[in-house]
Motif scaffolding. Structure first.
Motif, PDB file in Angstrom:
ATOM      1  N   ASP A   1      59.533  74.074  89.093  1.00 23.29           N
ATOM      2  CA  ASP A   1      59.393  72.848  89.874  1.00 23.29           C
ATOM      3  C   ASP A   1      59.695  71.614  89.029  1.00 23.29           C
ATOM      4  O   ASP A   1      60.145  70.583  89.542  1.00 23.29           O
ATOM      5  CB  ASP A   1      57.964  72.718  90.408  1.00 23.29           C
ATOM      6  CG  ASP A   1      57.581  73.841  91.349  1.00 23.29           C
ATOM      7  OD1 ASP A   1      58.190  74.915  91.258  1.00 23.29           O
ATOM      8  OD2 ASP A   1      56.657  73.664  92.154  1.00 23.29           O
TER       9      ASP A   1
ATOM     10  N   HIS B   1      62.130  69.628  94.469  1.00 30.64           N
ATOM     11  CA  HIS B   1      62.905  70.822  94.792  1.00 30.64           C
ATOM     12  C   HIS B   1      62.455  71.322  96.144  1.00 30.64           C
ATOM     13  O   HIS B   1      61.505  70.787  96.739  1.00 30.64           O
ATOM     14  CB  HIS B   1      62.670  71.920  93.751  1.00 30.64           C
ATOM     15  CG  HIS B   1      61.280  72.475  93.819  1.00 30.64           C
ATOM     16  ND1 HIS B   1      61.010  73.692  94.390  1.00 30.64           N
ATOM     17  CD2 HIS B   1      60.091  71.960  93.446  1.00 30.64           C
ATOM     18  CE1 HIS B   1      59.703  73.903  94.355  1.00 30.64           C
ATOM     19  NE2 HIS B   1      59.128  72.866  93.779  1.00 30.64           N
TER      20      HIS B   1
ATOM     21  N   ASN C   1      61.605  75.157  98.385  1.00 29.59           N
ATOM     22  CA  ASN C   1      61.285  76.596  98.238  1.00 29.59           C
ATOM     23  C   ASN C   1      60.745  76.853  96.833  1.00 29.59           C
ATOM     24  O   ASN C   1      59.928  76.089  96.338  1.00 29.59           O
ATOM     25  CB  ASN C   1      62.508  77.444  98.581  1.00 29.59           C
ATOM     26  CG  ASN C   1      63.095  77.086  99.937  1.00 29.59           C
ATOM     27  OD1 ASN C   1      62.360  76.759 100.864  1.00 29.59           O
ATOM     28  ND2 ASN C   1      64.406  77.116 100.058  1.00 29.59           N
ATOM     29  N   GLY C   2      61.137  77.945  96.198  1.00 32.09           N
ATOM     30  CA  GLY C   2      60.757  78.155  94.801  1.00 32.09           C
ATOM     31  C   GLY C   2      59.380  78.738  94.560  1.00 32.09           C
ATOM     32  O   GLY C   2      58.885  78.656  93.438  1.00 32.09           O
ATOM     33  N   SER C   3      58.761  79.333  95.581  1.00 31.37           N
ATOM     34  CA  SER C   3      57.445  79.957  95.411  1.00 31.37           C
ATOM     35  C   SER C   3      57.414  81.279  96.184  1.00 31.37           C
ATOM     36  O   SER C   3      58.258  81.528  97.038  1.00 31.37           O
ATOM     37  CB  SER C   3      56.326  79.037  95.916  1.00 31.37           C
ATOM     38  OG  SER C   3      56.229  77.867  95.140  1.00 31.37           O
TER      39      SER C   3
ATOM     40  N   ALA D   1      54.388  78.980  92.175  1.00 34.96           N
ATOM     41  CA  ALA D   1      55.781  78.626  91.916  1.00 34.96           C
ATOM     42  C   ALA D   1      56.394  79.576  90.898  1.00 34.96           C
ATOM     43  O   ALA D   1      55.700  80.294  90.179  1.00 34.96           O
ATOM     44  CB  ALA D   1      55.852  77.184  91.412  1.00 34.96           C
TER      45      ALA D   1
ATOM     46  N   ILE E   1      65.264  79.066  95.227  1.00 34.60           N
ATOM     47  CA  ILE E   1      64.852  77.710  94.922  1.00 34.60           C
ATOM     48  C   ILE E   1      66.083  76.835  95.028  1.00 34.60           C
ATOM     49  O   ILE E   1      67.198  77.272  94.736  1.00 34.60           O
ATOM     50  CB  ILE E   1      64.219  77.587  93.510  1.00 34.60           C
ATOM     51  CG1 ILE E   1      63.701  76.168  93.269  1.00 34.60           C
ATOM     52  CG2 ILE E   1      65.210  77.993  92.431  1.00 34.60           C
ATOM     53  CD1 ILE E   1      62.883  76.023  91.992  1.00 34.60           C
TER      54      ILE E   1
END
Length: 440
Positions: A97, A166, A168-170, A252, A365
């Motif tokens: 992140d 950013h 999404n990413g989790s 994340a 992400i």
């Protein structure tokens, strides 16, 4: 992935010095801290929400020395000096992140904007990041977006979101033997913070699966239809799962990718497959820096937006910068970061249920700066029905549409987008509006 952008992409820790909080004495005793305006009651609630470790830290420090009389409500941190341009002081957690803030530093994009930038300060937990921001040890942070609501409206701390970090990413990562949400019944699952998109999404998923969310001590017994949520710092989650102290965690990257590479866990669901292109972390600044140093704030955002554009086009480069082998901004191996930034094959993840909506054509992400008002408003609505620690009446009193305008200053991002080719550079609609897509 399916986007041309991703296809192209594939071809010292510093410890802040804390100063005792100067609560007013004499006739104003008990009204609040001289520098940030937090009352003793607010101070205690802050420490209670952020955990005992935060309380211990703030007990020996917290705010900066008083700069004159205590500020009036709403609570205000020590004001910025109008005539002096501050250095960029970044506070971050070692997660993907933070990539735009760190890439901008590594590629000297702040300097290219005529700014002075100190070495970014790495923290281990969200409470530590918030502490440093409140104390003005740092002035540009990435922070969980729901936490900004608590800071601005729960504690009336004057700070504003200036950009998304950013999207999404989790993911929800679980023990290898867990195949369905229902298998989490009677188990413990870790979240990084109560005020997080992770907590919001997880509780929605558990509710749909017919499971009841409870918040009890770690060793407490839970019924077969209950899931005990606990807070763990992201760096502790991978080992806790490997030791089977928890059944899963939602957090994340790259902690999900790390468990995959270690084969100690698997992804049960990507959060971006639940809430399409959701924000997780956002860029937060002190409000008086926006009003007293508007040119400085604009230049900071411009550097971050340029870093986001570069990051979307150069994912391997991002992994190199963030890795312990490369830029040394995080302790993560490059292999885990590469996986976190690129591995989103529907053929693999759809089979295990981690992707239910391959037609969304999203990335694991992605990086884009615009803070959609529709997302802020929907987040407020969902937080009203999400279990969190501490006093929550302020949440119930918030009007989602009003918050979408008050919490965020999107003017800096709009101006910065022009320098990289406009919204189209990030595949954003020209009118910068969207409808939120949530599918459990």
């Amino acid at each position: 992935m399916t986007s041309d952008r991703q296809a192209r992409a594939r071809s010292s820790r510093a410890t802040p010095h804390w100063i005792a909080p100067p609560f007013a004495s004499g006739p104003t005793a008990g009204l609040g801290c001289d520098c940030c305006g937090l009352s003793r009651r607010d101070f205690l609630q802050l420490t209670g929400l952020f955990s005992a470790s935060l309380g211990a830290t703030l007990a020996v420090g917290g705010c900066q020395p008083a700069q004159g009389p205590a500020q009036s409500s709403p609570a205000a941190s020590a004001p910025a000096t109008p005539t002096a341009q501050p250095p960029v002081k970044i506070g971050y957690l070692p997660i993907t992140d933070a990539a735009p803030l760190l890439v901008a530093h590594a590629r000297e994009l702040y300097q290219a904007e005529g700014l002075t930038a100190e070495k970014p300060t790495l923290f281990r937990s969200w409470p530590q990041v918030v502490e440093a921001f409140l104390a003005r040890q740092v002035n540009v942070i990435h922070i969980l977006m729901p936490a900004t609501l608590w800071l601005r409206y729960g504690r009336k701390f004057p700070a504003k979101i200036v950009a998304w970090n950013h999207t999404n990413g989790s993911a929800l990562t679980v023990l290898p033997e867990i195949n369905r949400l229902e298998d989490l019944g009677g188990r413990k699952v870790a979240v990084p913070f109560w005020y997080s998109i992770h907590n919001v999404v997880l509780q929605q998923l558990l509710k749909k699966a017919g499971l009841k969310v409870v918040r009890r001590p770690k060793e407490a017994k839970v019924a077969a239809n209950e899931v005990n949520l606990i807070v763990l710092p992201p760096p502790d989650m991978v080992s806790a799962l490997a030791n089977q102290a928890i059944a899963g965690y939602i957090v994340a990257e790259p902690f999900n990718a790390a468990a995959e590479n270690l084969k100690t866990g698997k992804i049960l669901r990507f959060t971006g497959d639940v809430w399409k292109d959701h924000a997780c972390c956002v860029v937060l600044m002190h409000e008086d820096d926006l009003t007293q140093h508007p040119d400085w704030a604009q230049r900071v955002v411009q550097a971050i937006v340029k870093a986001q554009y570069w990051s979307g086009e150069n994912r391997a480069g991002v992994a190199e910068i963030l890795s312990k082998e490369g830029g040394k901004y995080t302790p993560h191996p490059k292999a885990a970061l590469i996986r976190a930034l690129t591995a989103y094959d529907p053929a693999v993840y759809q089979a295990q249920g981690a992707i239910a909506h391959p037609d969304w054509q999203i990335d694991r992400i992605d990086f884009q700066p615009y803070p959609f008002p529709s997302y802020t408003a929907e987040l407020v609505r969902l937080l009203k029905e999400t279990q969190v620690e501490g006093e929550t009446q302020f949440l119930q009193d918030l009007d989602p549409e009003w918050v979408a305008q008050d919490l965020v200053d999107d003017s800096l991002v709009k101006a910065a987008l022009a320098a990289v080719g406009g919204p189209a550079a990030f595949r954003l609609p020209e009118n910068l509006t969207r409808k939120e897509t949530i599918a459990l």
